[in-house]
Write a protein that holds these residues in place. Structure first.
Motif: not given
Length: 414
Positions: A42, A68, A71, A75
């Motif tokens: 990610h 994700s 987050h 994020g």
């Protein structure tokens, strides 16, 4: 923002675009879904993370992706309300869907009818759609079909030489796949060459775990290697590619294999994996071939040979060739395979500059010498960008946010 979701056979890719599609604020891939040790990679806010996750299926994988994106440390958004629309990739639209559509309950029912046409992929695409609707209720969603780019092929290219009633009554025909990728790549190739797309005759080699060779003339797909299902054409990671259909009857009658067993063999046990006995990953097959593994060398020889035949056939069908374009995982990242495919195709005007070929670094690149009569190119595909573009245009009337997104995209496009 616009979220795109691309469910592959064992992966889920996602990208979150700014509302004018000029930038990506977060993206990633959940890999090895349903296999041992699934993980997510990610990126957002200048950070990149990789961690093991629980992803037994694509529904779980999408939840991991959303966690994700949301987050608190890595994020891209604080709340799902930032997402204005969602675009999904679907592999097979059959004869029902000839263009991208807004997702409705009726569209989902029709998409379920297409599942037998792409049993490896369509169920996974549906899982992504169902889970996205559950996680993001009320947000307009769009589905973009890999088959739609090929719907303009002439009948001589898509009708099979079976009794015509099978086409007329049951729509059994060549459909083609990876159309979203081929549509994007052909347009980018024309931009790089600084020539009108309408003037160009191109062969697009989408070489990944799945493989499509596509003839594009004047910006339209005129023939394509995959057909009714997703294992025809050239050999792939685990799929067989073309073979004599008489083998199906032989395997059934002589080896007592059921049709389900034969289907599993064609889709999941063949191709690079089946011939090499080592892997469906071209990188590993090449590594073992260099080390002296005969079956890996044979698998590479077969892969290259089958693609060469398609290139030559499509050049003949179009009356010439202006550009040969490589894209997708193998096409973008393997100078060795590109050089092997191009070797011996000088009669088509195809030549490769070895230094340029080896220097490809993830951007668009022309790898042929200037003296070559046909351009040989590497063009990174971006299926997600095509999905996002269609999503913005189709959701323009779904609400104030989406209308403003469409206006911003039009403005950014000039």
């Amino acid at each position: 923002m616009i979220l795109t979701i691309n469910c592959g056979s064992s992966s889920l890719k996602y990208q979150l675009y700014t509302s004018d599609l000029s930038g990506v604020v977060g993206k990633g891939i959940v890999s090895r879904i349903g296999e041992a040790c699934p993980y997510i990679e990610h990126r957002a806010g200048g950070r990149k993370i990789r961690q093991d996750v629980e992803a037994a299926d694509h529904r779980m994988a999408l939840r991991v992706a959303m966690e994700s994106l949301l987050h608190p440390e890595w994020g891209a958004i604080k709340d799902v309300s930032a997402i204005e629309a969602v675009g999904h990739r679907a592999v097979h639209g059959g004869d029902i869907f000839v263009e991208s559509v807004l997702v409705t309950d009726d569209v989902i029912r029709q998409l379920e009818q297409c599942t037998p046409l792409a049993p490896l992929h369509n169920p996974l695409n549906l899982h992504g759609i169902h889970e996205a609707r559950r996680l993001l209720p009320g947000i307009p969603q769009v589905v973009v079909f890999d088959t739609s780019f090929h719907q303009g092929m002439p009948a001589q290219a898509y009708v099979y030489a079976l009794p015509y009633r099978y086409y007329a009554e049951h729509k059994i025909r060549r459909y083609g796949f990876h159309g979203t990728s081929c549509r994007f790549v052909s347009g980018r190739a024309a931009e790089v060459l600084e020539r009108p797309l309408q003037e160009l005759r191109m062969v697009i080699c989408h070489l990944g775990n799945g493989v499509t060779i596509d003839a594009v003339a004047g910006g339209r797909s005129v023939d394509t290697s995959m057909g009714f299902g997703t294992f025809s054409g050239t050999m792939m990671g685990t799929r067989s590619g073309d073979f004599d259909p008489g083998l199906i009857f032989y395997l059934n009658r002589t080896l007592n294999m059921s049709l389900g067993d034969i289907e599993a063999t064609c889709y999941k046990e063949s191709g690079l994996l089946g011939v090499s006995g080592v892997s469906n990953d071209m990188r590993e097959v090449v590594e073992h071939a260099i080390a002296g593994n005969h079956r890996c060398s044979l698998a590479i020889d077969m892969f290259v040979y089958m693609i060469k035949k398609y290139i030559g056939g499509y050049a003949a069908a179009m009356g010439g060739l202006d550009a040969l374009v490589f894209t997708a995982g193998i096409g973008e990242n393997s100078p060795y395979i590109r050089a092997r495919i191009c070797g011996g195709l000088g009669f088509l005007g195809i030549e490769v500059d070895d230094l340029a070929n080896d220097a490809v670094d993830g951007a668009c690149a022309i790898i042929s010498p200037r003296t070559a009569s046909a351009a040989t190119m590497v063009v990174p595909t971006d299926e997600e960008k095509m999905i996002a573009l269609d999503t913005v245009h189709l959701t323009a009337g779904c609400g104030d946010h989406s209308r403003r997104s469409a206006q911003r995209v039009e403005a950014a496009a000039g």
